[in-house]
Design a protein around this motif. Structure first.
Motif, PDB file in Angstrom:
ATOM      1  N   ARG A  55       0.856  -1.196   0.000  1.00  0.00           N
ATOM      2  CA  ARG A  55       0.000   0.000   0.000  1.00  0.00           C
ATOM      3  C   ARG A  55       0.887   1.240   0.000  1.00  0.00           C
ATOM      4  NH1 ARG A  55      -5.550   0.733   3.323  1.00  0.00           N
ATOM      5  NH2 ARG A  55      -5.855   2.968   3.100  1.00  0.00           N
ATOM      6  N   PHE A  56       0.591   2.146  -0.924  1.00  0.00           N
ATOM      7  CA  PHE A  56       1.344   3.397  -1.060  1.00  0.00           C
ATOM      8  C   PHE A  56       0.357   4.551  -0.889  1.00  0.00           C
ATOM      9  CE2 PHE A  56       2.947   0.052  -3.792  1.00  0.00           C
ATOM     10  CZ  PHE A  56       4.268  -0.052  -3.397  1.00  0.00           C
ATOM     11  N   SER A  57       0.624   5.396   0.084  1.00  0.00           N
ATOM     12  CA  SER A  57      -0.293   6.495   0.387  1.00  0.00           C
ATOM     13  C   SER A  57       0.485   7.785   0.524  1.00  0.00           C
ATOM     14  CB  SER A  57      -1.079   6.207   1.668  1.00  0.00           C
ATOM     15  OG  SER A  57      -0.193   5.995   2.761  1.00  0.00           O
TER      16      SER A  57
ATOM     17  N   PHE B 220      -4.525   6.707  -1.584  1.00  0.00           N
ATOM     18  CA  PHE B 220      -3.627   5.552  -1.561  1.00  0.00           C
ATOM     19  C   PHE B 220      -3.890   4.668  -2.773  1.00  0.00           C
ATOM     20  CE2 PHE B 220      -7.434   4.149   0.663  1.00  0.00           C
ATOM     21  CZ  PHE B 220      -7.669   2.901   0.094  1.00  0.00           C
ATOM     22  N   VAL B 221      -2.910   3.792  -3.028  1.00  0.00           N
ATOM     23  CA  VAL B 221      -2.989   2.736  -4.040  1.00  0.00           C
ATOM     24  C   VAL B 221      -2.596   1.434  -3.364  1.00  0.00           C
ATOM     25  CG1 VAL B 221      -2.123   1.864  -6.239  1.00  0.00           C
ATOM     26  CG2 VAL B 221      -2.456   4.326  -5.924  1.00  0.00           C
ATOM     27  N   GLU B 222      -3.406   0.391  -3.553  1.00  0.00           N
ATOM     28  CA  GLU B 222      -3.139  -0.892  -2.912  1.00  0.00           C
ATOM     29  C   GLU B 222      -3.129  -1.999  -3.960  1.00  0.00           C
ATOM     30  OE1 GLU B 222      -5.304  -1.586   0.680  1.00  0.00           O
ATOM     31  OE2 GLU B 222      -5.276  -3.762   0.417  1.00  0.00           O
ATOM     32  N   ILE B 223      -2.125  -2.872  -3.853  1.00  0.00           N
ATOM     33  CA  ILE B 223      -1.951  -3.981  -4.785  1.00  0.00           C
ATOM     34  C   ILE B 223      -1.740  -5.254  -3.975  1.00  0.00           C
ATOM     35  CG2 ILE B 223      -0.587  -4.907  -6.691  1.00  0.00           C
ATOM     36  CD1 ILE B 223       0.247  -2.071  -7.383  1.00  0.00           C
ATOM     37  N   GLN B 224      -2.429  -6.346  -4.393  1.00  0.00           N
ATOM     38  CA  GLN B 224      -2.323  -7.616  -3.690  1.00  0.00           C
ATOM     39  C   GLN B 224      -2.271  -8.756  -4.692  1.00  0.00           C
ATOM     40  OE1 GLN B 224      -4.876 -10.121  -3.439  1.00  0.00           O
ATOM     41  NE2 GLN B 224      -3.956 -11.407  -1.855  1.00  0.00           N
TER      42      GLN B 224
ATOM     43  N   GLY C   4     -13.624   8.053   7.429  1.00  0.00           N
ATOM     44  CA  GLY C   4     -13.729   6.736   6.817  1.00  0.00           C
ATOM     45  C   GLY C   4     -12.703   6.523   5.732  1.00  0.00           C
ATOM     46  N   GLU C   5     -12.957   5.492   4.938  1.00  0.00           N
ATOM     47  CA  GLU C   5     -12.087   5.116   3.843  1.00  0.00           C
ATOM     48  C   GLU C   5     -12.927   4.417   2.782  1.00  0.00           C
ATOM     49  OE1 GLU C   5      -8.267   3.154   4.730  1.00  0.00           O
ATOM     50  OE2 GLU C   5      -8.911   1.587   3.329  1.00  0.00           O
ATOM     51  N   ILE C   6     -12.654   4.721   1.538  1.00  0.00           N
ATOM     52  CA  ILE C   6     -13.400   4.132   0.441  1.00  0.00           C
ATOM     53  C   ILE C   6     -12.463   3.934  -0.740  1.00  0.00           C
ATOM     54  CG2 ILE C   6     -14.169   6.342  -0.510  1.00  0.00           C
ATOM     55  CD1 ILE C   6     -16.863   4.920  -1.124  1.00  0.00           C
TER      56      ILE C   6
ATOM     57  N   GLY D  87      -5.322 -11.832  -7.680  1.00  0.00           N
ATOM     58  CA  GLY D  87      -5.009 -10.619  -6.927  1.00  0.00           C
ATOM     59  C   GLY D  87      -5.955  -9.506  -7.296  1.00  0.00           C
ATOM     60  N   TYR D  88      -5.662  -8.337  -6.792  1.00  0.00           N
ATOM     61  CA  TYR D  88      -6.503  -7.169  -7.069  1.00  0.00           C
ATOM     62  C   TYR D  88      -5.643  -5.915  -7.007  1.00  0.00           C
ATOM     63  CZ  TYR D  88      -6.522  -6.335  -2.017  1.00  0.00           C
ATOM     64  OH  TYR D  88      -6.145  -6.098  -0.719  1.00  0.00           O
ATOM     65  N   ALA D  89      -6.186  -4.855  -7.559  1.00  0.00           N
ATOM     66  CA  ALA D  89      -5.580  -3.513  -7.485  1.00  0.00           C
ATOM     67  C   ALA D  89      -6.713  -2.521  -7.270  1.00  0.00           C
ATOM     68  CB  ALA D  89      -4.801  -3.187  -8.752  1.00  0.00           C
ATOM     69  N   LYS D  90      -6.520  -1.609  -6.364  1.00  0.00           N
ATOM     70  CA  LYS D  90      -7.565  -0.630  -6.081  1.00  0.00           C
ATOM     71  C   LYS D  90      -6.941   0.691  -5.668  1.00  0.00           C
ATOM     72  CE  LYS D  90      -8.202  -2.283  -1.306  1.00  0.00           C
ATOM     73  NZ  LYS D  90      -9.193  -2.832  -0.340  1.00  0.00           N
ATOM     74  N   VAL D  91      -7.704   1.741  -5.871  1.00  0.00           N
ATOM     75  CA  VAL D  91      -7.307   3.100  -5.490  1.00  0.00           C
ATOM     76  C   VAL D  91      -8.416   3.683  -4.623  1.00  0.00           C
ATOM     77  CG1 VAL D  91      -5.868   3.476  -7.522  1.00  0.00           C
ATOM     78  CG2 VAL D  91      -8.282   4.075  -7.599  1.00  0.00           C
TER      79      VAL D  91
END
Length: 585
Positions: free
Chosen positions: A387-389, A399-403, A441-443, A425-429
């Motif tokens: 995770r990069f924030s 942030f950007v998260e990659i798994q 919160g967080e979304i 895996g997944y990638a989300k922003v």
């Protein structure tokens, strides 16, 4: 009759005795000095009764100086007139003093300083401050608040030299007993402000705060097995929970353990319309979720993180993964760990970790007394997440998260001959945010995909959403929103897996501090890719909580669940009514 001779001689003798001492010194001085003696001359000033009669006017200490007018009080009093009639003097009216203000050489309040008393009530001149000088505080006087007592020095750690402004800004006042500033109170660890007046207090065991609770509920479920034709049963629920938190200056350790056991007094039918029932006969179900999180602060910017987790549960009632003809639900355990780090570079933050998880099922017990192995459903998962924030501004952190992960089953082929080992895996922003504590919160949104070893299983892919939102609408009302997406395994022949999306909204309202109402709505979709089966779930839940005190709550629950499936005979509905008590500390 004349006086006796002795009397006359006595008077003359007394006169001579009085005069003799005066004559003897005079004769002695005349004999000793050769110059003629000069007597003191009698002047009118010798018997002058007025002030200054014995000294010249220019040598008087009370003389007037130049430039100072003569005050009436300094005037010499006049001698009374002996010929004046005292009765007329008393009847004579006094002279008017209107407009005749005496002067003393200095005007009134001439010597008053900037902080002294001014009898003329003149406006004071404010002192001029140089740039950057703090404004002086007003002197204490009538109506001034009482000065705050200085807290005693704490021996629990080094005091802050320069606390940040946010440490004391917009903070509710802390009672003296909680802050430890009561005179004579022994030194103790400062307690944190408690937002819930009826929440669990907990107990300290060393440097750990322990909070525990136990909920006991009973009621009725109209369709506990979620069958197409409802079969009801009384139900009881036992739900313990335990929260352990460390209270250290550095590092942290938190354990959150929550579980429940739902027991039903009635058994479900073993057969329906001559076929094996899709529901077990005994439908008792355990459910446990727990995790232990640890953080090691290497320095200010580098932290080592770890987590141990465990989930103990069964398949959901009404799921196609439940075998027909079961005596009771098989229980599965999903446990694992994550080890990683959290590094901060000014506003940029990098968090990464390696994950290892295992899912294992118990054997199924059938109604005929035989058992069936679920070893084909056991698998291990190895992966990593990063995770990069960036702290864009206070309260906004995108942030950007990659798994990515790999799933390896204990058995290469499942009960239907499909090879279910996979990589995905997944990638989300997204962003985490906090706006004046009203909206936090967080979304995030992203995309997930999973490829299987078996070419007969198509790629499992789809759009995913994840987040939590808390809106403090008022001091009494809180609105919460949650969404999550997961990729679950399935035993349905020809289906790659299940893409599960869940959306939940909750409203909490406090009628009183001791009376709370909770309304919750949950909507979910289950997409069995490769089989064209789509299930939709709806859940309406309401709770009323009456808090007797911090240790005892009374709770009532009403919930209605709906399962709408495009497969014939798979839809169901059920209503649950529960009344219980919560014991906590």
């Amino acid at each position: 009759m004349g006086s006796s001779p002795g009397t006359g001689r006595s008077k003359r003798a007394q006169f001579l005795r009085a005069a003799l001492p005066c004559l003897v010194p005079g004769l002695a001085l005349t004999a000793l000095t050769s110059a003629p003696a000069a007597g003191q001359s009698l002047t009118p000033d010798l018997f002058n009764p007025n002030r200054g009669g014995f000294a010249a006017p220019e040598t008087l200490p009370t003389r007037r100086t130049a430039g100072v007018p003569q005050a009436p009080s300094d005037a010499l009093p006049a001698l009374p007139d002996p010929s004046a009639d005292p009765r007329k003097a008393r009847e004579r009216p006094a002279a008017s003093r209107v407009g005749q203000v005496p002067t003393y050489g200095l005007s009134a309040a001439t010597g008053a300083s900037s902080s002294g008393y001014d009898s003329l009530n003149r406006k004071r001149q404010q002192p001029k401050l140089y740039p950057g000088q703090p404004k002086p505080k007003r002197a204490a006087g009538p109506g001034s608040p009482a000065p705050t007592t200085v807290p005693p020095p704490s021996t629990l750690g080094l005091p802050r030299i320069a606390p940040p402004p946010s440490a004391s800004a917009n903070k509710a006042p802390v009672p003296a007993a909680m802050a430890g500033t009561v005179p004579g109170q022994p030194l103790r660890r400062r307690l944190k402000a408690d937002d819930d007046a009826f929440g669990a207090v907990g107990d300290y065991a060393g440097s750990f705060l322990i909070k525990g609770g136990l909920e006991l509920s009973t009621g009725y479920d109209t369709n506990p097995a979620r069958l197409n034709k409802p079969v009801g049963s009384p139900v009881y629920v036992v739900a313990p929970d335990l929260l352990v938190m460390s209270d250290w200056e550095r590092h942290a350790l938190v354990a959150d353990l929550r579980g429940s056991f739902s027991g039903y007094t009635n058994n479900m039918p073993a057969t329906i319309d001559g076929f094996a029932s899709p529901s077990p006969v005994e439908i008792n179900r355990p459910d446990f979720t727990g995790h232990v999180d640890g953080r090691l602060d290497v320095d200010r910017d580098l932290k080592l993180t770890s987590q141990l987790r465990l989930r103990l549960a069964t398949d959901n009632p009404g799921s196609p993964n439940v075998q027909a003809g079961l005596q009771k639900y098989p229980v599965y355990a999903a446990y694992g760990t994550t080890v990683g780090f959290d590094q901060t570079f000014n506003r940029f933050q990098v968090a990464a970790g390696a994950t290892v998880d295992r899912t294992a099922y118990t054997d199924s017990k059938l109604t005929d007394g035989s058992t069936f192995s679920n070893g084909d459903r056991d698998f291990n998962q190895y992966g990593g997440v990063g995770r990069f924030s960036y702290d864009l501004k206070p309260g906004l952190k995108p942030f950007v998260e990659i798994q990515g992960d790999t799933r390896i089953h204990d058995q290469a082929a499942d009960r239907n001959g499909y090879f279910r080992d996979s990589n995905g895996g997944y990638a989300k922003v997204g962003s985490s945010f906090e706006f004046s504590r009203i909206l936090t919160g967080e979304i995030s949104v992203g995309y997930s995909a999973r490829n299987y070893t078996d070419p007969r299983l198509s790629q499992l892919a789809g759009f995913l959403t994840s987040g939590s939102l808390i809106w403090n609408a008022s001091g009494l009302t809180t609105v919460k929103f949650f969404t999550d997406t997961q990729i679950a395994e399935t035993t349905v022949p020809g289906s790659s897996g299940v893409l599960v999306r869940t959306y939940s909204a909750e409203v909490d309202h406090d009628f009183r501090r001791w009376l709370t109402a909770v309304g919750k709505f949950t909507y979910g979709t289950l997409d069995y890719q490769g089989q064209n089966r789509n299930d939709k779930t709806y859940s309406f839940e309401s709770n009323l909580i009456y808090k007797l005190n911090r240790n005892i709550w009374v709770k009532g629950t009403l919930r209605h669940d709906i399962l709408d499936s495009n497969q014939a005979g798979s839809s169901s509905q059920g209503t649950v009514v529960l009344v219980g008590v919560r014991l906590q500390n």
